[in-house]
Write an enzyme that holds these catalytic residues in place. Structure first.
Site, PDB file in Angstrom:
ATOM      1  CB  SER A  93      18.519 -40.053 -10.414  1.00 14.76           C
ATOM      2  OG  SER A  93      19.502 -39.238  -9.803  1.00 14.76           O
ATOM      3  CD  GLU A 103      -1.318  -2.316   2.148  1.00 15.95           C
ATOM      4  OE1 GLU A 103      -2.106  -2.913   2.896  1.00 15.95           O
ATOM      5  OE2 GLU A 103      -0.102  -2.611   2.056  1.00 15.95           O
ATOM      6  CB  ALA A 140      11.652 -35.732 -10.868  1.00 19.77           C
TER       7      ALA A 140
END
Length: 368
Positions: free
Chosen positions: A168, A52, A154
């Site tokens: 990996s 603000e 993943a």
């Protein structure tokens, strides 16, 4: 444009503070007068002027009589920054649309109440769900004093996080990996188990330009992390915490000399008590953790009830392999009816890969 359109713009502004305002919320603000945007702003960093204040400072004309759209209830207390409610009243704003209520007990409805008492029209809950989602990490921390924990992994279509050889890199493509890097920037800390350090020796930093590195937390019950590990060797540049049950002062000193912090945590079932660890980390203003450990730590996080969300990156690949690692190991549940339930799932396509994000339903702690 209507209220929702202006609030969407305020949300986009708020997102620019992602990763920089923690443990305080992100916020954005737009000021509109006679159908024209005359000011806009967001909180850029923790401790800096609020949305603000920045919006009012940017006004191209007198904001008296204007409408203010703000994603978070304006604060009504003075801390590092002055009260936003006072600034709004001093500026002569006539109407305020608010997205999220502020769960901070110092504000929590008081900001809206003071504005109304001074004749300002207030519209609450404008795009509330979107505004709440923006600050889900921070709001959880404010309410519980504990970090919001995201389990991330993943995997292939057949549920493997590595080939049977242990290899990996890489399961997912570049777009998915970039999304993970942004998540590292967003979260205050990243946590792994010592098994991940021993297997992969990851650096655990954020590789996105103009980003911050998360605090690195290694769960290492017996202090087995090699002193030559990348995370230890770079502890002078990126804060690194070793959470351990090991009370051997000489062993601890070797890590402390490298710049690591030792955090002693009580033991539970032969491992670190993750609930107590969350309490200790919360006391240090760590509001969010991206858990990038392996299957053992993922199970422990679920079983202990510390996880709020799971992010599953799925690649359109199949590895196979009876011994190939899966995302969640541990004991497992004895029957389908004992499963950990997830809710409010969303699916996002990232290149050839998919990200499924789900909230973890609250549950009574179970021990199998």
């Amino acid at each position: 444009m209507n209220d929702r359109d202006y609030m969407r713009l305020a949300l986009k502004l708020a997102e620019k503070g992602c990763g920089w305002t923690a443990p305080h919320p992100m916020a954005g603000a737009v000021i509109v007068k006679n159908g024209r945007i005359i000011g806009q702003g967001f909180q850029e960093r923790r401790g800096q002027p609020h949305a603000e204040q920045n919006a009012l400072a940017s006004c191209t004309e007198d904001p008296a009589g204007a409408d203010l759209y703000v994603t978070l209830e304006p604060c009504c207390h003075s801390g590092k920054q002055p009260s936003c409610v006072d600034a709004i009243l001093d500026a002569g704003i006539r109407r305020v649309a608010v997205g999220s209520a502020d769960p901070n007990p110092l504000v929590s409805g008081k900001g809206v109440q003071i504005l109304r008492e001074h004749g300002v029209e207030v519209v609450e809950n404008c795009l509330k769900d979107e505004c709440d989602r923006l600050n889900e990490l921070c709001f959880h921390y404010i309410r519980t004093k504990r970090p919001f924990v995201i389990i991330k992994y993943a995997m292939t279509m057949d549920g493997k996080i590595a080939a049977y050889t242990g290899a990996s890199k890489w399961i997912t493509g570049e777009a998915a990996r970039n999304a993970v890097q942004m998540q590292r920037h967003r979260c205050t800390a990243i946590m792994v188990g010592v098994g991940t350090i021993l297997a992969d020796d990851p650096l655990l930093t954020c590789r996105v330009p103009d980003s911050k590195n998360p605090v690195r937390i290694i769960c290492d019950t017996r202090l087995r992390t090699p002193l030559s590990a990348q995370a230890v060797m770079t502890a002078g540049q990126t804060p690194t915490i070793l959470a351990t049950c090991c009370t051997d002062v000489q062993k601890q000193a070797a890590y402390e000399e490298k710049g690591c912090r030792i955090l002693l945590v009580e033991e539970k079932n032969g491992h670190i008590d993750l609930e107590i660890l969350m309490e200790k980390l919360g006391q240090e203003q760590i509001d969010s953790i991206l858990l990038e450990g392996g299957g053992t730590l993922n199970w422990a996080a679920l079983e202990s009830g510390i996880a709020q969300k799971i992010q599953t990156y799925i690649a359109p690949k199949v590895f196979g392999g009876q011994t190939a690692k899966t995302p969640v190991e541990g004991t497992g549940v004895p029957s389908p009816s004992d499963a950990f339930h997830l809710k409010n799932s969303t699916i996002t396509r990232l290149g050839d890969d998919f990200l499924i994000e789900s909230e973890v339903e609250d549950h009574v702690h179970r021990h199998y």
